[in-house]
Design an enzyme around this catalytic site. Sequence first.
Site, short mmCIF file in Angstrom:
data_model
loop_
_atom_site.label_atom_id
_atom_site.label_comp_id
_atom_site.label_asym_id
_atom_site.label_seq_id
_atom_site.Cartn_x
_atom_site.Cartn_y
_atom_site.Cartn_z
N LYS A 199 -116.80 -24.13 -56.86
CA LYS A 199 -118.13 -24.03 -56.43
C LYS A 199 -118.63 -22.94 -55.30
CE LYS A 199 -119.35 -28.84 -57.25
NZ LYS A 199 -119.50 -30.30 -56.69
N ARG A 227 -112.27 -33.75 -59.51
CA ARG A 227 -112.89 -33.35 -60.93
C ARG A 227 -112.88 -31.84 -61.03
NH1 ARG A 227 -118.15 -31.37 -61.82
NH2 ARG A 227 -119.42 -32.30 -63.61
N1 HH2 Z 1 -120.38 -31.79 -59.26
C1 HH2 Z 1 -121.18 -31.36 -60.28
C2 HH2 Z 1 -121.55 -32.38 -61.31
N2 HH2 Z 1 -121.27 -33.45 -61.12
N3 HH2 Z 1 -120.20 -35.33 -60.30
C3 HH2 Z 1 -119.48 -35.69 -58.96
N4 HH2 Z 1 -118.85 -37.01 -58.98
N5 HH2 Z 1 -119.14 -34.80 -57.95
C4 HH2 Z 1 -119.17 -33.79 -58.12
O1 HH2 Z 1 -118.81 -32.94 -57.21
C5 HH2 Z 1 -120.20 -33.08 -59.30
C6 HH2 Z 1 -120.56 -33.84 -60.06
C7 HH2 Z 1 -121.43 -29.93 -60.43
O2 HH2 Z 1 -120.80 -29.27 -61.10
P1 HH2 Z 1 -120.83 -29.02 -62.56
O3 HH2 Z 1 -121.20 -30.17 -63.57
O4 HH2 Z 1 -119.78 -28.08 -63.24
O5 HH2 Z 1 -122.13 -28.11 -62.75
P2 HH2 Z 1 -123.46 -28.50 -63.32
O6 HH2 Z 1 -124.18 -29.38 -62.36
O7 HH2 Z 1 -124.45 -27.25 -63.16
O8 HH2 Z 1 -123.49 -28.68 -64.62
#
Ligand code: HH2
Length: 272
Positions: free
Chosen positions: A211, A247
């Site tokens: 992040k 995660r």
């Molecule tokens: N962070 C992201 C997405 N989903 N769900 C939970 N429970 N906790 C988190 O911290 C979280 C999440 C963001 O990360 P990522 O899926 O890699 O990116 P994007 O939202 O751009 O797909």
Amino acid sequence: MWSKPRVMGVVNVTPDSFSDGGRYAHVESAVEHGLRLVAEGADILDIGGESTRPGAEPVDAAEELTRVIPVIMGLRQAWDGPISIDTLKPTVARAAIGVGATIWNDVSALRGEMAVQSALELNCDVILMHMQGEPRTMQDSPVYDDVVAEVTAWLKGRADEALAAGIRREKISLDPGIGFGKTLEHNLALLRGLDRIAGLGFPVVLGVSRKRSIQAIDPTAVSPDDRLGGSLALALYGADKGAAVLRVHDVRETVQALKVREALGPGATSCA
Ligand code: HH2
């Protein structure tokens, strides 16, 4: 607090996710990636078809379904471990659970229309995450008086609403939502105070992987791919503070870091 968290591997079937957007946008590559993460030690796979990165544009349900459903079906043919669906939409959660997902990871903590009722009917596990604002604008100017107290109370409120609707206690996990409507200082305070959220008595899910806070600490880490060191440091710190699920995008490296921490025993990365 000493426990070994489970590792949730991220599979984003999106063109625009902040760290892996476009890499696994096709069914075959996403399934292959998910199975690779399982081979690397993931305990859970989290499948997402809509980016929630700051500034992301919403995706309609039909498009989201087209992205995630074949991937969940493909994974299910080869693996019977827990799969979560990372979605804001009850219709997507319902379809995903219908083809074998078992967890609804909702970054809006079931605040959508009919979301609590849907989760109750689906009888699935739920991850309730804190977010201030909504993805398109959440990083504009987040404000808190006491971020740890406010996020803890907010999560308790969401869990209480789920319980009052009839969702069973053991189905609920909480997540402070690192980076969702928070500055670097807010994120660091939440990590330091994670044990207070864990003290609510629900498993805590923590998403710190790659992040932007890491770049805020190390400005050379411009690309999410350059944030592995920071991701591992935060993951170990979160583990010490009581996170039950991490995660992550980098499963192999996180599993290895947790194994080394476990070999050293309590106090290894102590931060209390
Ligand atoms: N962070 C992201 C997405 N989903 N769900 C939970 N429970 N906790 C988190 O911290 C979280 C999440 C963001 O990360 P990522 O899926 O890699 O990116 P994007 O939202 O751009 O797909």
